[in-house]
Each structure stands twice: as C-alpha cells, then as structure tokens.
Write a protein that holds these residues in place. Sequence first.
Motif, PDB file in Angstrom:
ATOM      1  N   GLY A 101       0.805  -1.214   0.000  1.00 38.85           N
ATOM      2  CA  GLY A 101       0.000   0.000   0.000  1.00 38.85           C
ATOM      3  C   GLY A 101       0.835   1.260   0.000  1.00 38.85           C
ATOM      4  O   GLY A 101       0.529   2.246  -0.684  1.00 38.85           O
ATOM      5  N   ASN A 102       1.919   1.191   0.765  1.00 35.45           N
ATOM      6  CA  ASN A 102       2.778   2.348   0.896  1.00 35.45           C
ATOM      7  C   ASN A 102       3.382   2.741  -0.451  1.00 35.45           C
ATOM      8  O   ASN A 102       3.315   3.894  -0.890  1.00 35.45           O
ATOM      9  N   LYS A 103       3.928   1.725  -1.114  1.00 34.00           N
ATOM     10  CA  LYS A 103       4.565   1.954  -2.400  1.00 34.00           C
ATOM     11  C   LYS A 103       3.530   2.459  -3.414  1.00 34.00           C
ATOM     12  O   LYS A 103       3.798   3.380  -4.197  1.00 34.00           O
ATOM     13  N   ALA A 104       2.323   1.857  -3.364  1.00 36.31           N
ATOM     14  CA  ALA A 104       1.273   2.231  -4.302  1.00 36.31           C
ATOM     15  C   ALA A 104       0.881   3.696  -4.137  1.00 36.31           C
ATOM     16  O   ALA A 104       0.718   4.428  -5.117  1.00 36.31           O
ATOM     17  N   SER A 105       0.762   4.133  -2.879  1.00 40.52           N
ATOM     18  CA  SER A 105       0.331   5.526  -2.703  1.00 40.52           C
ATOM     19  C   SER A 105       1.434   6.492  -3.127  1.00 40.52           C
ATOM     20  O   SER A 105       1.155   7.576  -3.641  1.00 40.52           O
ATOM     21  N   ILE A 106       2.687   6.061  -2.920  1.00 37.54           N
ATOM     22  CA  ILE A 106       3.775   6.924  -3.396  1.00 37.54           C
ATOM     23  C   ILE A 106       3.727   7.036  -4.924  1.00 37.54           C
ATOM     24  O   ILE A 106       3.821   8.136  -5.494  1.00 37.54           O
ATOM     25  N   ALA A 107       3.503   5.881  -5.582  1.00 41.78           N
ATOM     26  CA  ALA A 107       3.443   5.887  -7.046  1.00 41.78           C
ATOM     27  C   ALA A 107       2.296   6.757  -7.543  1.00 41.78           C
ATOM     28  O   ALA A 107       2.449   7.546  -8.487  1.00 41.78           O
ATOM     29  N   ALA A 108       1.131   6.640  -6.875  1.00 39.44           N
ATOM     30  CA  ALA A 108      -0.029   7.447  -7.269  1.00 39.44           C
ATOM     31  C   ALA A 108       0.295   8.931  -7.168  1.00 39.44           C
ATOM     32  O   ALA A 108      -0.053   9.732  -8.045  1.00 39.44           O
TER      33      ALA A 108
END
Lengths: 376, 320
Positions: A125-132
């Motif tokens: 989730g962490n990585k995904a929100s950074i990517a978003a």
Amino acid sequence: MKILRIFIIKEFIQFFRDPKMFRVVLIAPVIQLVFLGYAANRDILNADTAVLNLDRSASSREYIRSVEESGYFSVKNYPGSYEELKELIDDGTVFVGIVIPDNFESNINNRRTADIQLILDGSDGNKASIAAGYIQNITATFSKNLSLDYLQSSGVKVNLVSTIQPEARVWYNPNLSTRNFFLPSIVGLILIIITINMTSLAIVKEREIGTLEQLIVTPIKPYQMILGKLIPFSIIGFVAVILVLSVMRFWFGIEIKGSIPFLFLCTFVFMLSTLGLGLFVSTVSRTQQQAMITSAFLVMMPMIFLSGFSFPIENMPQIIQYITYIIPLKYFIIIIRGIVIKGLGFDNLWKELTILFFMGVVILTISSMRFNKRLE
Amino acid sequence: MNSIEVKNLSKVFGNFISVNNISFEVKEGEVFGFLGSNGAGKSTTIKMLCGILEPTSGDALVGGYSIATQPDEVKKNIGYMSQKFSLYNDLTVNENINFFGGVYGLENKLLKDRKKWVLEISGLEGREDTLTSSLSVGFKQRLALGCAVIHEPKIIFLDEPTGGVDPISRRKFWDLITDLSDKGTTVFVTTHYLDEAEFCGRIILIDAGILIAAGSPKELKKEYIKNKVIQLDCSDIYKAAEILEKENITDSISIFGNSLHLTMKEQIRSLNELEDDEIKIITDLLSNDNDLKIYHISEISPSLEDVFLYLVEKKTADEE
C-alpha cells in the motif's frame, strides 16, 4: 572485584571458544545490515509500468514520454487489451498500469476533460500511494503545459500567469531515502538480539548444565554473577554496534550527523533495558529453548512491531499507541534516528534519554531481584 | 565434635512436605551416607545444608554456622558436587581449575599448589589443555570433585556423585573420598548404590521426607534383619530353587551369579535353637535328589539392600 574479573575472563573465553557464537554475534549483524540496506528500500525508482494506449495519438505518446522522463517509472510493456494489462499486474510483471482511453486526444482538442486510468498493485500500500502521488504530479504538470500551450496558441500573452508553486524542501534526508531512515534503527534491533538473546541463553545454559547450582554454593555474590554476565555481553554489544555503524557509514555512505560519543552514551543507556530484559527472560526460562522462544515472542517481536521500526506509530489505533510508550526500542529509535539523520544532541533528546534510563533501571532492578541467589 | 548438626529441619513446597522434621548429627572426619529412594527428600536436604534452599522451619549448623542466618559463612566452609559434575564443558581442564580456584579466592602459589593437587587426584597431569567436554565421565567426576574441594573445605557434600560412572572409576572415586576423610574432611554423601553405602561410617535412611533409620551399616543390618541369609552353590541352582520353593521355609530365593541367596523364614530360627539347623534342613532336602551336588553352603551377612527394602516395606505396612 577479583571474583568479578575472573568471571568476566571466563565468559570471554567461552565466547571466543565457540566459533559459531562468534560468527552469529559479530558477522551476522553486518550481513543483516547489508541485506536490509538493500532490501529496506521503499523508494520508487523505475517502477515497472505497462501502458495500454488505446488512443495512439501524438498527445498520448507525449504523455507517456513525460511519465517515463520523470525517472520514477519505466514503461516495460504495451499490452494490446485490458485483459492483457490485467494479467501483467496479476502476475507481478508490472507494478503500475496506465490506461489511456481512445478519446484522450479528441477530448483535449475539444477542451473537454480527458481521463486516464491508473491501476496500482496495492499489495504494498505504501509503495502504491507513493506511485499514485508521482503520477498525479506528472499529470498535473502535463495538463498545466497543455493549458499554457493552448493559451499561447490562441494568441494570449502568458507572461503574467500567477500560479502558486510550492517549493518543497525536505530536511535531513533530502532524497527521501528509506535506507537512511531504516539503517540507523537496525542498530537498535541488533542490540536487542545480542543482549537479550545472549544474556538469557548464557544464564539458562549454566542452569541447564548445573554450573549455576555449583556457583550458588560458592562465595560468589548474586550481584557479582549478574555483573559477570552483563558486562561481557554489553562489551560484545558495543563491538557489534561499532561494526554496524562502520558498515552504515563506509558501505552505504550514511553519515552520522550528530556526536558519536553521545550516540554511545545513548546506546549504553538503552542496553540497561535490554540486558535487564535478557536477565528477566533467564529467570522465567528453565531451558535454552524456552529462553529462545520467550525472548523471541514475548520481547523481540513486540519490540520490533510496536517501536516504530517497521510501522509508523502515528498510524496505529490509539490504544496500541499507548502500549508503545512502554517499548524501550521506541525511544532508542527516536534517539538514533535523531542523532544519525538530524544531528540532534542532548538538548533535543533528553526526554527520550531520561525515559530510557529510568526504564532500564526499573527493568534491571526487577530482574536482579528475581535472579535470586537461592534456586527454587 | 560434630561438624553438622541438623535440628528439626523441614521443607515444604506448596502443600508437599519434601523434608519432614529431620534431626541428625555428623561427626568431624566421618563419611556420612544419606540414603533414600528417588523423591525421598535427599537432594532437598543437601541443598538446604549447602545454603541453596532456605528451610521452611528448623535449622542446621554446618561447620558451626547456621544455614538459616549465616548461609554465606556456610558456603565458605563447604564444597559441593552434584551428579551433574558441574564443570564448564567448553573450558579446558586448566581453565576450569583456574576459574573455581579464583572464585574461592585462591591465587599465586596457593592456586598453583592446589592445581597440582587437583590434576594429581583426577589423573589429568599433562592433559591441562584438554577441553573438559572430551574427557570421559570418570575423569570429569574426579575433576569436578577436585574443583569442588580446591579450597580445602572442612565439609564436602556429594549429591549422588557416582551416577553413570563405570565400576572402576567408582572405586577410584571412593578411594579419594576415603583419603579426604582420613585427612579430617567430613564427607556427606547421598547415593542410590547401596553397595557404596557400605563404605560409609554411618548412614541414615529417609523415606518420604521422614528419617526412618540411622546407624553404622553393621548396626542397621543387625537391628533390622533378623532372618538368616544362606548362600548355596550347587550343580543345578534352578532345580534347587524349584525344590526349595515347594517347602515353606524361605521368604525369598534370589539368584546371584552362580549361587542362590535364600532368606529364611524367621519362625524356623525361633523353633530351632541350633544355628546349623537351617543348613541341615536344606542339605537334607536337596540330598533327596541324586543328580544335585552341593558344592558349598553357608550363612552370609545380609546386604544394606535387604535392610533398605525391609525398612521401606515395613514403613508402608505400618502406615496401612
């Protein structure tokens, strides 16, 4: 004093005699640090990306280029259909999927809002929100440029467009590198493993083979036995800390911004708690297996999960946040991150250091009391 | 002079009475045996006498110091060795001696002299740098004894010191014990091996925490075993046993190697005043069979094992 010296010498002879122990204690932390240094990297750089470009227009290609040029994403695949894209994300080939609908350019040209779809692998989730976040930034810049181009092409002079541009300055860790954030706290983790595990095992081992009983009938005082165990392991702990800090500094190039003597002082204060906990574990364990399991599940796991080492404390439910107040590692992580990354000193960290000191004194006192000279 | 005086000593764990109000004395220089089955309270008693466990009630003077109020003084004057031979296996012979010597405050010349002595009695001269873990059990046992008495204590406590040791090493060990006792050291020893108890000057027996008998091995046998024990060597001991079992004259018949031990019934003795009569009865009985040849028949003294079994059985019977 003499008895204590003899005891400490004996402890060191035993430590160096067992090459396995030696490797576990001094080489394993370094290897662990190197692995974690590379693995504990949450930064998104060149995230594998797939683009389903249904538009195949100049504008869409322009957009893809701006995504790639950001440096955060590398477009690896151009699937032909939505199903294909879904598969790429399912099997983990790519982390990010971008869908550009076929009306992308026509919408832009007709001054309508053009949509793109962003699909992220949310298992991290962490990585995904950074990517978003990155994609949003890239897209915002892209659309801002579009409007400027449009205004210019329609003959409007745009010298004086007033926009507000936040200039973010990240202090202490300007590259927002997770490695810089993680590695210093590994010092705390390694100290816990060495001091809690080794101390409890060393004492329980003596109980198992019967030498503890033998020592109890000698004139050795309980405090001499306790110090005789704790001093060697705190020295070994310090050696491990120095090794780990050197690897951090010279291998990963993370500079220690604060004072090193102050760092050692804090390490010592933190060790009061961990040695005390090791002593405590030894008083509740009859065998070495029990000591291992007790220290792993009752002490080390909660320490790692509730100290802010792996999860940010601010995100925890309130009630669990209260529990974290009794976790010594929490304070040590604040201290060591403060010293290494921010260069803080006693002025800023006295509160944490004081709490840690009193925790250590309390834990050591209780454990020493339990470590009764008379075997029950 | 008494070197140990135990007065009404008790130890209670929860609602389990491990040691129940026992009293006895041990004289200086004596080898004192402390016998009892597993769980009888032997180890608990020895641990209280060494100052490891606090007594629930009662007290004991060990070397003149109270175990309840002066445990530290007690510890300076005793040596203790348990069945675990508590040495550091990952230290060498030399390092173990240095450590235990150092713990008892020996240094320089004194430590050197005592080290020489320990190596001598354990037969480890020239093997100072051997790791203790690679020593055989017999050597470990003697080294452990040497380390336990390196400070020349007046009293030594041995808690089942010969467990798992081969007979020859056991014999050597008991020679050492006898030597120490000859030099005036009081030896307090617990053991399972009743043949070892024969080496003791005096013994006490405890069962379920209660003292059931005290005295020299000879006295105990005389006092408690009234039945005669007869040893019989003959050409066919199985056949002989078969014949004798049919007659109601023995309490038990057991096979010891090539001979039989016959524990005679008491009433035979009371009916016949003459001692030789039992031997005569048996000889007569067996002579009916022509194939059977008697090589030797004589009365022997009962062993401590007989005494021990008799006492424990009697106590159980009394309780019922």
